[in-house]
Scaffold this motif. Structure first.
Motif, PDB file in Angstrom:
ATOM      1  N   MET A   1       0.835  -1.203   0.000  1.00  0.00           N
ATOM      2  CA  MET A   1       0.000   0.000   0.000  1.00  0.00           C
ATOM      3  C   MET A   1       0.864   1.246   0.000  1.00  0.00           C
ATOM      4  SD  MET A   1      -1.875   0.929   3.598  1.00  0.00           S
ATOM      5  CE  MET A   1      -1.970   2.696   3.668  1.00  0.00           C
ATOM      6  N   ALA A   2       0.351   2.289  -0.625  1.00  0.00           N
ATOM      7  CA  ALA A   2       1.122   3.543  -0.656  1.00  0.00           C
ATOM      8  C   ALA A   2       0.185   4.737  -0.685  1.00  0.00           C
ATOM      9  CB  ALA A   2       2.029   3.565  -1.875  1.00  0.00           C
ATOM     10  N   VAL A   3       0.353   5.601   0.294  1.00  0.00           N
ATOM     11  CA  VAL A   3      -0.362   6.878   0.281  1.00  0.00           C
ATOM     12  C   VAL A   3       0.529   7.883  -0.432  1.00  0.00           C
ATOM     13  CG1 VAL A   3      -1.277   8.760   1.688  1.00  0.00           C
ATOM     14  CG2 VAL A   3      -1.607   6.384   2.418  1.00  0.00           C
ATOM     15  N   LEU A   4       0.018   8.448  -1.512  1.00  0.00           N
ATOM     16  CA  LEU A   4       0.824   9.379  -2.317  1.00  0.00           C
ATOM     17  C   LEU A   4       0.399  10.823  -2.051  1.00  0.00           C
ATOM     18  CD1 LEU A   4       0.637   7.337  -5.625  1.00  0.00           C
ATOM     19  CD2 LEU A   4       2.445   7.281  -3.902  1.00  0.00           C
ATOM     20  N   ASP A   5       1.241  11.760  -2.424  1.00  0.00           N
ATOM     21  CA  ASP A   5       0.882  13.172  -2.312  1.00  0.00           C
ATOM     22  C   ASP A   5      -0.155  13.513  -3.377  1.00  0.00           C
ATOM     23  OD1 ASP A   5       2.536  13.826  -0.216  1.00  0.00           O
ATOM     24  OD2 ASP A   5       4.226  14.359  -1.500  1.00  0.00           O
ATOM     25  N   VAL A   6      -1.155  14.274  -2.983  1.00  0.00           N
ATOM     26  CA  VAL A   6      -2.128  14.746  -3.965  1.00  0.00           C
ATOM     27  C   VAL A   6      -1.543  15.973  -4.661  1.00  0.00           C
ATOM     28  CG1 VAL A   6      -4.441  15.696  -4.313  1.00  0.00           C
ATOM     29  CG2 VAL A   6      -4.100  13.847  -2.668  1.00  0.00           C
ATOM     30  N   VAL A   7      -1.511  15.919  -5.981  1.00  0.00           N
ATOM     31  CA  VAL A   7      -0.971  17.016  -6.780  1.00  0.00           C
ATOM     32  C   VAL A   7      -1.870  18.237  -6.613  1.00  0.00           C
ATOM     33  CG1 VAL A   7      -0.397  17.750  -9.126  1.00  0.00           C
ATOM     34  CG2 VAL A   7       0.011  15.379  -8.430  1.00  0.00           C
ATOM     35  N   GLN A   8      -1.254  19.386  -6.405  1.00  0.00           N
ATOM     36  CA  GLN A   8      -2.009  20.598  -6.095  1.00  0.00           C
ATOM     37  C   GLN A   8      -2.160  21.525  -7.303  1.00  0.00           C
ATOM     38  OE1 GLN A   8      -3.108  21.153  -2.443  1.00  0.00           O
ATOM     39  NE2 GLN A   8      -2.999  19.026  -3.100  1.00  0.00           N
ATOM     40  N   TYR A   9      -3.164  22.374  -7.217  1.00  0.00           N
ATOM     41  CA  TYR A   9      -3.435  23.416  -8.206  1.00  0.00           C
ATOM     42  C   TYR A   9      -2.135  24.101  -8.626  1.00  0.00           C
ATOM     43  CZ  TYR A   9      -5.538  27.557 -10.312  1.00  0.00           C
ATOM     44  OH  TYR A   9      -5.904  28.559 -11.177  1.00  0.00           O
ATOM     45  N   GLY A  10      -1.961  24.281  -9.919  1.00  0.00           N
ATOM     46  CA  GLY A  10      -0.737  24.911 -10.424  1.00  0.00           C
ATOM     47  C   GLY A  10       0.149  23.913 -11.156  1.00  0.00           C
ATOM     48  N   ALA A  11      -0.018  22.623 -10.854  1.00  0.00           N
ATOM     49  CA  ALA A  11       0.780  21.597 -11.535  1.00  0.00           C
ATOM     50  C   ALA A  11       0.245  21.385 -12.958  1.00  0.00           C
ATOM     51  CB  ALA A  11       0.727  20.287 -10.757  1.00  0.00           C
ATOM     52  N   PRO A  12       1.134  21.369 -13.957  1.00  0.00           N
ATOM     53  CA  PRO A  12       0.687  21.237 -15.354  1.00  0.00           C
ATOM     54  C   PRO A  12      -0.165  19.989 -15.623  1.00  0.00           C
ATOM     55  CG  PRO A  12       3.002  21.859 -15.267  1.00  0.00           C
ATOM     56  CD  PRO A  12       2.586  21.582 -13.844  1.00  0.00           C
ATOM     57  N   ILE A  13       0.086  18.885 -14.909  1.00  0.00           N
ATOM     58  CA  ILE A  13      -0.677  17.651 -15.198  1.00  0.00           C
ATOM     59  C   ILE A  13      -2.166  17.804 -14.873  1.00  0.00           C
ATOM     60  CG2 ILE A  13      -0.312  16.529 -12.940  1.00  0.00           C
ATOM     61  CD1 ILE A  13       0.120  13.898 -14.788  1.00  0.00           C
ATOM     62  N   LEU A  14      -2.499  18.808 -14.053  1.00  0.00           N
ATOM     63  CA  LEU A  14      -3.921  19.039 -13.734  1.00  0.00           C
ATOM     64  C   LEU A  14      -4.593  19.981 -14.734  1.00  0.00           C
ATOM     65  CD1 LEU A  14      -3.804  19.351  -9.840  1.00  0.00           C
ATOM     66  CD2 LEU A  14      -4.541  17.401 -11.190  1.00  0.00           C
ATOM     67  N   ARG A  15      -3.827  20.420 -15.734  1.00  0.00           N
ATOM     68  CA  ARG A  15      -4.384  21.347 -16.718  1.00  0.00           C
ATOM     69  C   ARG A  15      -4.396  20.760 -18.126  1.00  0.00           C
ATOM     70  NH1 ARG A  15      -8.158  24.757 -15.401  1.00  0.00           N
ATOM     71  NH2 ARG A  15      -7.518  26.433 -14.028  1.00  0.00           N
ATOM     72  N   LYS A  16      -4.221  19.436 -18.234  1.00  0.00           N
ATOM     73  CA  LYS A  16      -4.244  18.834 -19.567  1.00  0.00           C
ATOM     74  C   LYS A  16      -5.273  17.702 -19.629  1.00  0.00           C
ATOM     75  CE  LYS A  16      -0.824  15.989 -20.683  1.00  0.00           C
ATOM     76  NZ  LYS A  16      -1.458  14.669 -20.759  1.00  0.00           N
ATOM     77  N   GLU A  17      -5.662  17.358 -20.835  1.00  0.00           N
ATOM     78  CA  GLU A  17      -6.570  16.223 -20.999  1.00  0.00           C
ATOM     79  C   GLU A  17      -5.766  14.933 -20.880  1.00  0.00           C
ATOM     80  OE1 GLU A  17      -9.381  16.609 -24.087  1.00  0.00           O
ATOM     81  OE2 GLU A  17     -10.326  14.695 -23.548  1.00  0.00           O
ATOM     82  N   CYS A  18      -6.231  14.030 -20.023  1.00  0.00           N
ATOM     83  CA  CYS A  18      -5.472  12.791 -19.777  1.00  0.00           C
ATOM     84  C   CYS A  18      -5.644  11.797 -20.917  1.00  0.00           C
ATOM     85  CB  CYS A  18      -5.910  12.163 -18.461  1.00  0.00           C
ATOM     86  SG  CYS A  18      -5.330  13.109 -17.053  1.00  0.00           S
ATOM     87  N   ASP A 137     -14.064  16.301 -15.042  1.00  0.00           N
ATOM     88  CA  ASP A 137     -13.474  17.634 -15.205  1.00  0.00           C
ATOM     89  C   ASP A 137     -11.960  17.572 -14.969  1.00  0.00           C
ATOM     90  OD1 ASP A 137     -15.748  18.989 -15.914  1.00  0.00           O
ATOM     91  OD2 ASP A 137     -15.984  20.095 -14.039  1.00  0.00           O
ATOM     92  N   HIS A 138     -11.549  16.940 -13.860  1.00  0.00           N
ATOM     93  CA  HIS A 138     -10.101  16.817 -13.589  1.00  0.00           C
ATOM     94  C   HIS A 138      -9.363  16.196 -14.772  1.00  0.00           C
ATOM     95  CE1 HIS A 138      -9.341  18.250  -9.598  1.00  0.00           C
ATOM     96  NE2 HIS A 138     -10.234  17.468  -9.037  1.00  0.00           N
ATOM     97  N   LEU A 139      -9.949  15.136 -15.309  1.00  0.00           N
ATOM     98  CA  LEU A 139      -9.286  14.388 -16.387  1.00  0.00           C
ATOM     99  C   LEU A 139      -9.236  15.184 -17.690  1.00  0.00           C
ATOM    100  CD1 LEU A 139     -10.791  10.865 -15.591  1.00  0.00           C
ATOM    101  CD2 LEU A 139      -8.445  11.620 -15.161  1.00  0.00           C
ATOM    102  N   LYS A 140      -9.970  16.315 -17.716  1.00  0.00           N
ATOM    103  CA  LYS A 140      -9.924  17.211 -18.882  1.00  0.00           C
ATOM    104  C   LYS A 140      -9.203  18.513 -18.558  1.00  0.00           C
ATOM    105  CE  LYS A 140     -14.037  15.614 -21.265  1.00  0.00           C
ATOM    106  NZ  LYS A 140     -15.440  15.881 -21.574  1.00  0.00           N
ATOM    107  N   GLY A 141      -8.651  18.599 -17.343  1.00  0.00           N
ATOM    108  CA  GLY A 141      -7.901  19.797 -16.966  1.00  0.00           C
ATOM    109  C   GLY A 141      -8.750  20.933 -16.428  1.00  0.00           C
ATOM    110  N   ILE A 142      -9.976  20.604 -15.969  1.00  0.00           N
ATOM    111  CA  ILE A 142     -10.898  21.645 -15.481  1.00  0.00           C
ATOM    112  C   ILE A 142     -11.043  21.559 -13.953  1.00  0.00           C
ATOM    113  CG2 ILE A 142     -13.300  22.457 -15.590  1.00  0.00           C
ATOM    114  CD1 ILE A 142     -13.388  21.067 -18.421  1.00  0.00           C
ATOM    115  N   PHE A 143     -11.018  22.722 -13.295  1.00  0.00           N
ATOM    116  CA  PHE A 143     -11.197  22.800 -11.833  1.00  0.00           C
ATOM    117  C   PHE A 143     -12.555  23.399 -11.493  1.00  0.00           C
ATOM    118  CE2 PHE A 143      -6.557  22.859 -12.090  1.00  0.00           C
ATOM    119  CZ  PHE A 143      -6.190  22.067 -11.014  1.00  0.00           C
TER     120      PHE A 143
END
Ligand SMILES: [Zn+2]
Length: 182
Positions: A1-18, A137-143
């Protein structure tokens, strides 16, 4: 098991379509880490890019509410149609401390795959439909901040800048029945 850091607003990966998932063999490990992370952070939904993975993959568990439900895994999800409208306050694990009233369709017809690649089409309503739309929305880069009026968004400009500038530390958030975080 692994608890990972949640990527925060401002990171480019949250602004692109997956990208669509094509290799299903890698999913079990990623999905396990996503559940560990989501439960640790007390979210009710998580998109793969929120842990830094560029894949159309999300998990949702709204069973903390009175709605009888189980945990869901949606691969390559796509909203086919939507019906009605409702407004609920939403928070976001990637934008800590901000909660916004978000209008969304009340129910959706949703096409997705199970982790084994098999195709499904289903209708969802209520909180589950809302959570799916938040993650899509996240998977399309929308907040959520993109879904409110420019005037309301302006009030949060400074806060968003702070989140962007701060280190990628995640903070604990609490769900209530009136407002939930994904
Ligand atoms: Zn979110």
């Amino acid at each position: 098991m692994a608890v990972l850091d949640v990527v925060q607003y401002g990171a480019p990966i949250l602004r692109k379509e997956c990208k669509p998932v094509t290799d299903y063999s890698v999913l079990p490990k990623i999905i396990e880490d996503m559940f560990d992370t989501m439960y640790e952070e007390e979210g009710v939904g998580l998109a793969a890019n929120q842990i830094g993975i560029d894949m159309n993959l999300m998990i949702i568990d709204v069973s903390y509410t009175d709605e009888v439900d189980e945990a869901h895994i949606f691969v390559n999800g796509q909203i086919l149609d939507s019906f009605g409208e409702s407004e609920v306050e939403e928070g976001c694990l990637s934008i800590p401390e901000i909660r916004l009233p978000i209008k969304r369709p009340e129910s959706i017809r949703f096409k997705y795959q199970l982790p084994d690649g098999s195709d499904q089409i289903e209708e969802f309503g209520g909180l589950l439909a809302r959570a799916i739309q938040h993650e899509i929305d996240h998977l399309k880069g929308i907040f959520i901040i993109d879904r409110v009026s420019p005037l309301m968004a302006l009030q949060y400009k400074k806060k968003l800048k702070e989140i962007e500038m701060s280190s990628n530390k995640s903070r604990k958030v609490r769900n209530t029945k009136e407002s939930f975080v994904l």
